[in-house]
Write a protein that holds these residues in place. Structure first.
Motif, PDB file in Angstrom:
ATOM      1  N   GLU A   1       4.370 -13.352   7.490  1.00 35.00           N
ATOM      2  CA  GLU A   1       3.754 -12.263   6.734  1.00 35.00           C
ATOM      3  C   GLU A   1       4.873 -11.291   6.382  1.00 35.00           C
ATOM      4  OE1 GLU A   1       0.857  -8.627   7.795  1.00 35.00           O
ATOM      5  OE2 GLU A   1      -0.081 -10.613   8.058  1.00 35.00           O
TER       6      GLU A   1
ATOM      7  N   GLU B   1       2.004  -6.731   1.298  1.00 31.13           N
ATOM      8  CA  GLU B   1       1.670  -7.838   2.204  1.00 31.13           C
ATOM      9  C   GLU B   1       1.573  -9.149   1.434  1.00 31.13           C
ATOM     10  OE1 GLU B   1      -2.237  -9.107   4.670  1.00 31.13           O
ATOM     11  OE2 GLU B   1      -1.483  -7.078   5.101  1.00 31.13           O
TER      12      GLU B   1
ATOM     13  N   THR C   1       1.548 -13.514   2.522  1.00 33.36           N
ATOM     14  CA  THR C   1       1.606 -14.484   3.620  1.00 33.36           C
ATOM     15  C   THR C   1       2.022 -15.860   3.112  1.00 33.36           C
ATOM     16  OG1 THR C   1      -0.759 -14.963   3.357  1.00 33.36           O
ATOM     17  CG2 THR C   1      -0.144 -13.294   4.982  1.00 33.36           C
TER      18      THR C   1
ATOM     19  N   TYR D   1       5.546 -13.143  12.287  1.00 31.43           N
ATOM     20  CA  TYR D   1       5.706 -14.580  12.106  1.00 31.43           C
ATOM     21  C   TYR D   1       4.996 -15.297  13.243  1.00 31.43           C
ATOM     22  CZ  TYR D   1       9.599 -14.572  15.530  1.00 31.43           C
ATOM     23  OH  TYR D   1      10.374 -14.437  16.651  1.00 31.43           O
TER      24      TYR D   1
END
Length: 377
Positions: free
Chosen positions: A165, A182, A184, A223
């Motif tokens: 992330e 953000e 991912t 992570y």
């Protein structure tokens, strides 16, 4: 390609171009008087195993003239290319041949690229984390009008990474900052050399930002390890790389893709190419495991002194060159103003370059000579 930039082919398309308009089939004729080179004379010369070069030259000139006339007609009709080129011959009498050149006149345009790609180094790093993002690959897909991001990095740990992330900061050529708080990544490949590559992820930005990108910084926020451990990372532990994209790219060509600067002496020990602080008694970096000749390192202020030459700032790169010629060319491009460097070191390496013409690669001799001369200085 014909004259005046006119494209011409016996086929029906041109690689890298789209046909946007068909303007019809056209043909032109060129009448050729063969004179003494009659068809009977030509057949006799074939039987004797010889060829009438004068006869062939006339045919070649007629073909060339026919193509030029057809291209002129194509230009007058608004075309810039000819497809389906066909050349025929017909005989009127023993001494007269007509060359007929035909083709379809079209208008073509160069194809737009399907995508544009920009690869930039990440301009921040964190020595407290065993995972580091090194580069960002940004792809602008023209057909869908979307941008995508892929990350490249290094895993210094023994445990594989399952997910990331991250926070993205993009700096434009106007020094504006665009943030993506953000993002991912869950599909991560890792090589035997511990290099990691993520999947492509949709980058939700205005498309005009793509051409304005100057640099990208990627901060990992979390992570996930292969054991499903979630590791969170504080944002204030990241350090900014105080170099331009071009300078960082050059540094990494010499010292490796994870380098953030040259290795140097610090007040409490030494700092590795990866940015990790180590104690003087250690010759292997805690983080990246590089073995470094600590006694050859100098303070960063000396490394950066304009015009000075430090062999051990360049030796890793030089070791990967093929011969003395490549070493000489590399050293010459450093534009070092040091008198000893220019008057002695370069001159001695040039002698080895001259010797390669007779003895082959003298790379090893050049490196030995460099070390000898550098230690004498």
């Amino acid at each position: 390609m014909g004259g005046n930039g006119m494209l011409i082919t016996s086929g029906y398309n041109f690689e890298g171009y789209d046909i946007v308009n068909y303007l019809g089939h056209e043909s032109v004729q060129v009448v050729l008087g063969t004179g003494i080179f009659s068809s009977f004379d030509a057949s006799i010369s074939d039987l004797l195993g010889t060829r009438s070069s004068a006869y062939e030259d006339k045919l070649n000139l007629a073909e060339k003239a026919g193509k030029e006339k057809l291209m002129e007609k194509a230009g007058n009709n608004g075309g810039n290319a000819i497809i389906g080129l066909d050349i025929d011959y017909t005989t009127f009498t023993n001494d007269v041949i007509a060359v007929i050149v035909g083709g379809t006149i079209v208008k073509v345009e160069r194809k737009m690229p399907e995508k544009e790609v920009k690869k930039v180094c990440s301009m921040e790093y964190n020595t407290t984390v065993p995972i580091r993002i090194l580069e960002s690959l940004i792809v602008y897909q023209i057909s869908t009008d979307k941008m995508f991001l892929r990350l490249y990095g290094k895993n210094y740990s023994d445990s594989k990474v399952k997910g990331l992330e991250v926070k993205i900061k993009i700096e434009t050529i106007f020094n504006d900052i665009v943030e993506i708080p953000e993002m991912t990544f869950a599909d991560i490949c890792e090589s035997e050399e511990k290099e990691i590559v993520t999947e492509y992820n949709n980058l939700k930005l205005e498309n005009n930002v793509f051409k304005l990108i100057k640099s990208v910084s990627v901060q990992m926020m979390k992570y996930v390890t292969e054991k499903n451990e979630i590791v969170e990372i504080a944002a204030d532990q990241y350090k900014k790389i105080d170099l331009t994209q071009e300078q960082l790219t050059d540094i990494r060509k010499i010292y490796g893709n994870d380098a953030v600067n040259r290795a140097y002496k610090s007040d409490s020990g030494w700092v590795c190419y990866c940015g990790m602080e180590n104690e003087n008694k250690e010759h292997k970096c805690h983080l990246c495991k590089r073995e470094v000749q600590v006694e050859a390192l100098r303070p960063i202020s000396m490394n950066d002194s304009e015009g000075t030459f430090c062999l051990y700032d360049h030796i890793d790169y030089i070791e990967n060159l093929k011969n003395a010629k490549e070493i000489y060319d590399y050293l010459e491009k450093l534009n070092c103003t040091d008198v000893y460097f220019n008057g002695i070191i370069l001159a001695e390496i040039k002698k080895l370059v001259d010797g390669e013409r007779m003895y082959g690669s003298m790379k090893r001799s050049a490196i030995i000579k460099l070390k000898e001369l550098y230690e004498k200085e």
